[in-house]
Design an enzyme around this catalytic site. Structure first.
Site, PDB file in Angstrom:
ATOM      1  N   HIS A   1       0.816  -1.224   0.000  1.00  9.70           N
ATOM      2  CA  HIS A   1       0.000   0.000   0.000  1.00  9.70           C
ATOM      3  C   HIS A   1       0.844   1.266   0.000  1.00  9.70           C
ATOM      4  O   HIS A   1       0.330   2.351  -0.271  1.00  9.70           O
ATOM      5  CB  HIS A   1      -0.929   0.001   1.225  1.00  9.70           C
TER       6      HIS A   1
ATOM      7  N   ASP B   1       3.547   9.632  -0.509  1.00  8.31           N
ATOM      8  CA  ASP B   1       2.388   8.823  -0.131  1.00  8.31           C
ATOM      9  C   ASP B   1       2.120   7.807  -1.234  1.00  8.31           C
ATOM     10  O   ASP B   1       2.132   8.170  -2.413  1.00  8.31           O
ATOM     11  CB  ASP B   1       1.158   9.737   0.040  1.00  8.31           C
TER      12      ASP B   1
HETATM   13  C1  G6P Z   1      -1.089   3.125   6.271  1.00 10.63           C
HETATM   14  C2  G6P Z   1      -0.513   1.735   6.068  1.00 10.63           C
HETATM   15  C3  G6P Z   1      -1.405   0.673   6.710  1.00 10.63           C
HETATM   16  C4  G6P Z   1      -1.699   1.043   8.141  1.00 10.63           C
HETATM   17  C5  G6P Z   1      -2.279   2.450   8.241  1.00 10.63           C
HETATM   18  C6  G6P Z   1      -2.538   2.896   9.676  1.00 10.63           C
HETATM   19  O1  G6P Z   1      -2.263   3.271   5.538  1.00 10.63           O
HETATM   20  O2  G6P Z   1      -0.325   1.484   4.692  1.00 10.63           O
HETATM   21  O3  G6P Z   1      -0.788  -0.591   6.643  1.00 10.63           O
HETATM   22  O4  G6P Z   1      -2.585   0.120   8.726  1.00 10.63           O
HETATM   23  O5  G6P Z   1      -1.367   3.348   7.650  1.00 10.63           O
HETATM   24  O6  G6P Z   1      -1.392   2.783  10.439  1.00 10.63           O
HETATM   25  P1  G6P Z   1      -1.336   1.873  11.742  1.00 10.63           P
HETATM   26  O7  G6P Z   1       0.122   1.794  12.096  1.00 10.63           O
HETATM   27  O8  G6P Z   1      -2.161   2.610  12.729  1.00 10.63           O
HETATM   28  O9  G6P Z   1      -1.922   0.541  11.386  1.00 10.63           O
END
Ligand code: G6P
Length: 467
Positions: free
Chosen positions: A163, A371
Site C-alpha cells: 500500500h 504517499d
Molecule cells: C497506512 C498503512 C497501513 C496502516 C495504516 C494505519 O495506511 O499502509 O498498513 O494500517 O497506515 O497505520 P497503523 O500503524 O495505525 O496501522
C-alpha cells in the site's frame, strides 16, 4: 485444512480495533488508515476470513464475526508491538520506503521480532485457508509472509499488495537483510504496487540482488513465475456518495460552516498525524500567507484533522509537539477572541463527520511529502456531488497520477504551497467545476471494487487480466 476459507486477507491490522469505552465496556471501532477503508468492503462481501492484529498488546481474543467479517486475531505481546510494529515496521521500513523523510533506525532485535511475527501471521493464514484457497497478504509489515506461507502451503494462490511506495533501488539496498525481504515477496504469485515505477524497481532488484532475469512484468523464481504490476488502489465511491447525499450529513456540514464563519473560506487537511503527510510544511505555508497579508483571519480558516497514529514512536511524538507549537503560534499571532485561523483536531473522526467536513470545504489540502496513494484525496472528490471545491495535491502522492486536474504542488517547497493555495482559493468557479468534474469521472470509473477485481483476476490468470 480442508474446511477452511477459500479467500483469506492477511494484514497487520484487523479492520476493527478492540477498544474500551468510557463506561469500561469492550467495543469494536474501525481501524485507522487507508488499507482498512479500502479492504473492509471487499472482505464483507467475499465471505472470507481476515487474519490480523486486534490493535492492543496481549489481547488473546479468539475468532470473531464482526460486521459480517470473519476475524482471526493474531495476538501480539507488548514486546512484539515494541519491536515488530513500532520498531522494524514503523521505525525502519516505513521511513525508508517513504524516501527517508525521517532517518530509519536499524536494530537487530527488531528484525528478529519482525521475522518471528511474520511467521505467526503465515501460520495463522495457513491454518484457516482451504485447499487451493486464494490468500491476499498486505503491506510492509508482512513482507516475509508470502514465502513463509508458500513453504507451509504450496497449494495456495498467494497475492501480495504493497500500500505504500516501494523505494528506489539505491534506498532499498540500505536495508539490512535486504535479499531476504525480496525473497519474502517472491513467495507470492502476484506482487501488486500502487505505481508502475515501483513494480519496475522491484523487478530490477530481483536481478541485481538475486541474479534473476526479470522480463517484461515478470520474473522466474524457483520454478514459478512471479508477476509484478501496478494496481492503483481506490475507495468505496458509492458509500461516500451515500454519505454525501445524507440530509443529516449535509445539515452537519451547514452547521460547521456557520460555526466557522459563513463568510470565511475553509481550507481542510485530513491526515493521520504522520511525518510523511507534510502537515508542518502546510501549516507553515498557511502561516506565511497570513503574515504577508495575502489572506486574513476574517477571510479564511484552516481546519486540520490529525488522527492520532503510532503515538508511542518517538518521531511521531516529536512531530506532534512541533505541529502543536506552530498552531499555537499562528493562532496567538493572527487570531481574535472567538475566531482563530487554525482549528487543529488531534482526534479520530467518523466517516459521517469527515464527509460533512469535505462538503463544507472550499480548498482541500492533500500535501504529503510522499504517499503510496492517499485515499483522502479520492474521498474528497467522491463527496463533492455539487462539483464545487478545489484540491491542492502533492505531486509525490500516487493519487496525483490520476487526479491531474487538482492544483498540483511540490510539498517540500513552501513558496509553491503558498502559490497553489492562493491559486485554488482564487480560481474562478467555472474552472473549479471543470476540474472537479474530470476528477470525479476518474474516481467514479475506478473504485475499490474494480481495483480488487483487477488484482484478483490477475492473480487467477495474469495474461487474461492484462488488457
Ligand atoms: C497506512 C498503512 C497501513 C496502516 C495504516 C494505519 O495506511 O499502509 O498498513 O494500517 O497506515 O497505520 P497503523 O500503524 O495505525 O496501522
Amino acid at each position: 485444512m480442508g474446511d477452511g476459507y477459500s479467500f483469506v486477507v492477511v494484514a497487520n491490522r484487523l479492520p476493527v480495533d478492540r477498544t474500551t469505552g468510557e463506561d469500561g465496556e469492550q467495543q469494536w471501532t474501525r481501524s485507522p488508515g487507508g488499507l482498512v477503508s479500502a479492504l473492509a468492503p471487499i472482505a464483507r462481501t467475499s465471505g472470507g476470513a481476515w487474519v490480523g492484529w486486534i490493535g492492543a498488546p496481549d489481547d488473546d481474543t479468539g475468532p470473531q464475526e464482526v460486521d459480517g467479517i470473519q476475524l482471526r486475531p493474531v495476538p501480539l505481546s507488548a514486546q512484539d508491538v515494541d519491536r515488530y510494529y513500532e520498531g522494524q515496521s514503523n521505525s525502519t521500513i516505513w521511513p525508508l520506503f517513504h524516501d527517508l523523510v525521517e532517518p530509519p533506525v536499524h536494530r537487530r532485535e527488531w528484525r528478529q521480532a519482525y521475522e518471528a511475527v511474520n511467521r505467526r501471521f503465515a501460520e495463522a493464514a495457513a491454518e484457516v485457508a482451504a485447499d487451493g484457497a486464494t490468500v491476499w497478504v498486505h503491506d510492509y509489515q508482512l513482507l516475509l509472509v508470502p514465502a513463509m506461507l508458500r513453504s507451509l502451503r504450496p497449494d495456495l494462490r498467494i497475492g501480495f499488495f504493497l500500500h505504500i511506495p516501494f523505494p528506489p533501488v539505491e534506498l532499498f539496498m540500505q536495508l539490512p537483510r535486504r535479499a531476504e525481504l525480496l525473497r519474502g515477496l517472491l513467495g507470492a504469485d502476484l506482487v501488486g504496487f500502487q505505481r508502475p515505477l515501483a513494480a519496475q524497481n522491484f523487478l530490477q532488484l530481483t536481478g541485481s540482488l538475486l541474479g534473476l532475469q526479470p522480463h517484461d512484468d515478470r520474473v522466474g523464481y524457483e520454478g514459478r513465475t512471479v508477476v509484478a504490476r501496478a494496481f492503483p488502489i481506490s475507495i468505496d465511491v458509492a458509500e461516500i456518495d451515500r454519505l454525501a447525499a445524507d440530509p443529516a450529513v449535509q445539515w452537519e456540514s451547514d452547521r460547521l460552516r456557520a460555526d466557522l464563519g459563513d463568510n470565511r473560506r475553509l481550507l481542510l487537511g485530513v491526515d493521520r498525524l504522520d511525518y510523511t503527510k507534510g502537515i508542518e510544511q502546510r501549516i507553515e505555508a498557511f502561516g506565511e500567507l497570513l503574515a504577508e497579508g495575502a489572506v486574513s483571519n476574517d477571510e479564511v480558516v484552516l481546519v486540520q484533522v490529525a488522527t492520532p497514529s503510532r503515538i508511542r514512536v518517538a518521531q511521531y511524538q516529536q512531530l506532534r509537539e512541533r505541529v502543536e507549537r506552530e498552531v499555537g503560534r499562528i493562532n496567538g499571532e493572527y487570531g481574535a477572541v472567538g475566531r482563530v485561523p487554525v482549528h487543529y483536531l488531534f482526534q479520530s473522526r467518523t466517516p459521517e463527520e469527515l464527509v460533512a467536513l469535505y462538503l463544507a470545504t472550499d480548498v482541500m489540502l492533500v500535501t504529503p511529502l510522499r504517499d503510496g496513494m492517499n485515499l483522502v484525496a479520492k474521498e474528497f472528490v467522491a463527496a463533492r456531488r455539487d462539483e464545487l471545491g478545489a484540491m491542492v495535491l502533492s505531486e509525490f502522492t500516487g493519487a496525483a497520477a490520476e487526479l491531474e486536474d487538482a492544483f498540483l504542488v511540490n510539498p517540500h517547497d513552501v513558496e509553491d504551497l503558498k502559490r497553489a493555495m492562493l491559486a485554488a482559493l482564487d480560481a474562478p468557479p467555472d474552472d473549479r467545476t471543470v476540474r472537479m468534474r474530470r476528477m470525479r469521472s476518474r474516481v467514479h470509473g475506478h473504485d475499490v471494487d474494480r481495483w480488487a477485481r483487477q488484482f484478483l483476476d490477475a492473480l487467477d490468470d495474469p495474461d487474461r487480466a492484462k488488457d
